[in-house]
Design an enzyme around this catalytic site. Structure first.
Site, PDB file in Angstrom:
ATOM      1  N   ALA A  61       0.825  -1.204   0.000  1.00 56.23           N
ATOM      2  CA  ALA A  61       0.000   0.000   0.000  1.00 56.23           C
ATOM      3  C   ALA A  61       0.859   1.253   0.000  1.00 56.23           C
ATOM      4  CB  ALA A  61      -0.923  -0.004   1.209  1.00 56.23           C
ATOM      5  N   GLY A 102       0.527  -5.348   0.904  1.00 58.00           N
ATOM      6  CA  GLY A 102      -0.503  -5.439  -0.125  1.00 58.00           C
ATOM      7  C   GLY A 102      -0.006  -6.069  -1.401  1.00 58.00           C
ATOM      8  N   GLU A 105      -0.514  -9.647  -0.825  1.00 54.69           N
ATOM      9  CA  GLU A 105      -1.962  -9.890  -0.855  1.00 54.69           C
ATOM     10  C   GLU A 105      -2.488  -9.901  -2.296  1.00 54.69           C
ATOM     11  OE1 GLU A 105      -3.832  -8.227   3.217  1.00 54.69           O
ATOM     12  OE2 GLU A 105      -2.724  -6.727   2.069  1.00 54.69           O
ATOM     13  N   GLU A 125       2.874  -5.545   7.645  1.00 53.39           N
ATOM     14  CA  GLU A 125       2.063  -4.457   8.180  1.00 53.39           C
ATOM     15  C   GLU A 125       2.212  -4.282   9.687  1.00 53.39           C
ATOM     16  OE1 GLU A 125      -0.054  -5.777   4.398  1.00 53.39           O
ATOM     17  OE2 GLU A 125       1.080  -6.703   6.019  1.00 53.39           O
TER      18      GLU A 125
END
Length: 692
Positions: A61, A102, A105, A125
């Site tokens: 992210a 992310g 992910e 994270e």
């Protein structure tokens, strides 16, 4: 353009092109959706490969979007992942270099994953006080198992792709070029009958998930007492075992938003950006060319000098190590070798690498040895006359254009520079002890320091793995100027009735790595004593720290003498409360007519932390530090301030500058030296913040 779309025969390739780490910002998310829809609409496209340009698949992210309007703007990352997962054409992630947060992910939502060797894989994270917010806690346990996924998610550490080859995460490790391997795999997958596998449809397999999670929860509670994210990670992972996928996904999202808006994650994210912002020079053009530095000299082979030398040896740079005598130089060489041997013994360094680094070390006693060095770092004792003599000598033998740096922790860099015929080439490089371990490097900019010298210092800090923070010239610069005020306020607590162990324990419970008195014993009380004596001579009106002076007059310098504020058993570093120190305090209280006062932990913390804040505000007013976040970076990396509180200035923002001023005014009612800095008054009146 944040994504690129190409078609290779019958396979569409969507490439994330958002340097430096291909962060999944809004434009990237839109680009992936657009590329996916384009591929699905093209009858000639049989499969899709998703990859990243440059040096990353995706670093995750874009945290700059957090708490901004873009945070909730669609398509969100979960929308992108659902589109990939529901694609009727197979989507293959071609993972290389970095797939973190992310980014991983994103790969987990693809039907298949092909990885290059040596790619770093992580759900990191938790290091930002968060948990994976786009299905990582739900998909990873389904794919690689409960225990392996828990370890990755709760600790956030990266793992090499090869180490995960048999975990179920990757369908193939490509041993040739990644993209051709991914294209071939995608074409083969397109020929398979039936629906393509979705991780969301799998179940988490474990013989005793409840027992394992209970053990993990107890371990987390003991290790991460101040950090809410690891426990929340475990709550979300538990949902992957007990709940349907979409319910677990909803719970994960709720936990993510709760953590993102909480003080700990905000503090950790501030600490992350403070470190990266500190090296940005506000008044030096980015086009400024750094000077080449390929050969370094360190003058002074003591504890500090030998530690400084190791930083450059570790970076593969030849180092000339000088001192006044062969025994002194040899002592430094021996100290360096012992440090490396300790790393070899612990398995952190190969013996061949140790010998290669030692081969780069060139000890000597002749000042002429520095004549061909690009950077000369003075690391002699912290005494001005000695440093001035040293710089006069260096100035005579160093080549034109060589940078002369002083490792002073408190002294006037401008005065030292004026002793040379090249003040523009002089800079302060204040390493923190132990210099081969501590990450902070205060880069002290003199009045005459040339812009390219400053640029060179910042680049060198990055090269040797340091966090560089630029400071102006003043007594103590940023860190030690603040710590002097902190130590003085700690001393006042003793003068009024507190004990060293009570003060230390209060701030350590607050989160400081070490209290002021344990820190003084570790550094050596004689160091602070020498600085105080210099300051007493320069300013006779300066308040004297008599208790510390008496301690030093008795020869109690700390760990190195077995006695300081605490007592130390021979060969041990464990601080034991000292009857001798308590007797000294009681004698002092009697002499001064003091009735010992009781302090709560909260009051001790307020006095010490707000002392840092008030001095930090004065430093900002004077322009010694450019940004409040620079002050925070100094304390996070040099003085053990807890990252989960963000640094002293960010902590003041969290408490509210108005409330900090109220406390300072209350202290000032009894002692005018507590008067709030004018910056605090202005921010409190405006409702502002240091890190606005």
């Amino acid at each position: 353009m944040s994504t690129e779309y190409t078609v290779v025969v019958d396979v569409a390739v969507i490439t994330i092109a958002n340097p430096p780490v291909n962060g999944l910002g809004y434009a990237v998310r839109v680009g992936i959706i657009d590329g996916l829809e384009r591929a699905l609409a093209d009858a000639n496209v049989k499969a899709i490969v998703l990859t990243g340009a440059g040096k990353a698949f995706s670093g995750g992210a874009d945290m700059r979007e957090f708490n901004s309007p873009k945070t909730g703007r669609e398509p969100g990352l979960n929308t992108v992942l659902a589109a990939i997962e529901n694609s009727r054409k197979p989507v293959v992630a071609a993972v290389h270099s970095v797939a973190m947060g992310g980014g991983l992910e994103l790969a987990l939502a693809c039907h298949y994953r092909v990885a290059a060797p040596k790619a770093r894989i992580a759900l990191s994270e938790v290091t930002m006080g968060l948990l994976p917010g786009a299905g990582g806690t739900q998909r990873l346990p389904r794919l690689i198992g409960l225990e392996a996924a828990t370890n990755m998610i709760v600790h956030g550490a990266s793992v090499a792709s090869e180490a995960l080859a048999d975990s179920g995460l990757f369908d193939q490790i490509a041993h040739g070029e990644l993209l051709p391997a991914a294209l071939a795999f995608a074409r083969e997958a397109a020929q398979r009958s039936g629906p393509h596998p979705r991780v969301r449809d799998m179940t988490v397999r474990h013989p005793n998930p409840e027992g394992y999670l209970a053990v993990a929860r107890a371990a987390i509670a003991a290790r991460f007492a101040h950090l809410p994210a690891p426990a929340r990670c475990l709550d979300a992972i538990e949902a992957s075992v007990k709940l349907p996928f979409d319910e677990g996904l909803g719970l994960e999202r709720r936990f993510f938003l709760e953590l993102m808006n909480g003080p700990v994650s905000k503090s950790l994210r501030h600490a992350f950006f403070a470190e990266r912002t500190a090296s940005k020079l506000v008044d030096v053009p980015e086009s400024t060319q750094a000077r080449p530095v390929n050969r370094v000299a360190v003058v002074g082979a003591g504890l500090m000098g030998s530690g400084i030398a190791m930083n450059f040896l570790n970076a593969g740079m030849p180092v000339v190590l000088l001192d006044v005598s062969e025994p002194a130089v040899q002592k430094g060489v021996d100290a360096i070798r012992r440090n490396y041997e300790a790393s070899v013994k612990k398995g952190k360094l190969a013996n061949a690498d140790m010998e290669a680094r030692m081969a780069l070390l060139q000890p000597g006693v002749s000042p002429e040895r520095i004549a061909d060095c690009d950077l000369v770092i003075e690391a002699v004792y912290e005494e001005m006359d000695l440093k001035l003599r040293t710089f006069r000598a260096l100035d005579e033998v160093a080549r034109p254009g060589a940078i002369l740096a002083t490792n002073t922790s408190t002294l006037d860099v401008d005065r030292i520079a004026a002793e040379t015929k090249r003040p523009q080439d002089v800079i302060g490089l204040h390493f923190f002890s132990p210099a081969n371990v501590m990450r902070l490097l205060e880069v002290v900019r003199g009045a005459a320091t040339a812009p390219d010298v400053l640029q060179t210092a910042i680049g060198l800090a990055r090269r040797i793995g340091k966090v560089a923070v630029v400071s102006g010239v003043c007594d103590g610069f940023i860190g030690n100027r603040m710590v002097a005020r902190y130590a003085r306020r700690a001393g006042e607590l003793l003068e009024q009735g507190a004990l060293p162990e009570q003060v230390d324990q209060a701030v350590e419970r607050f989160g400081m790595a070490m209290g002021p008195f344990r820190m003084a014993d570790l550094a050596g009380n004689d160091i602070g004593w020498a600085i105080r004596k210099r300051r007493y001579a320069e300013d006779p009106s300066m308040p004297r720290f008599e208790l510390a002076d008496r301690l030093c007059e008795a020869g109690h310098f700390g760990q190195k003498t077995g006695a300081g504020w605490y007592d130390y058993a021979p060969g041990e570093r464990k601080a034991k409360p000292s009857v001798r120190t308590r007797d000294m305090l009681q004698t002092w209280w009697r002499e001064k007519g003091v009735t010992p006062k009781r302090f709560s932990d909260a009051e001790i913390v307020e006095r010490l932390i707000y002392a840092l804040v008030n001095e930090g505000a004065a430093i900002l007013e004077e322009g010694i530090a450019v940004r409040a976040s620079d002050v925070d970076a100094v304390y996070l990396h040099g003085y053990g301030f807890p990252a989960w509180r963000g640094g002293p200035m960010f902590y003041a923002d969290t408490v509210g500058v108005y409330n900090v001023r109220r406390a300072l005014r209350e202290f000032a009612a009894a002692d005018t030296s507590w008067k709030p800095a004018s910056l605090i008054d202005r921010l409190a009146d405006e409702g502002g913040a240091f890190n606005a």
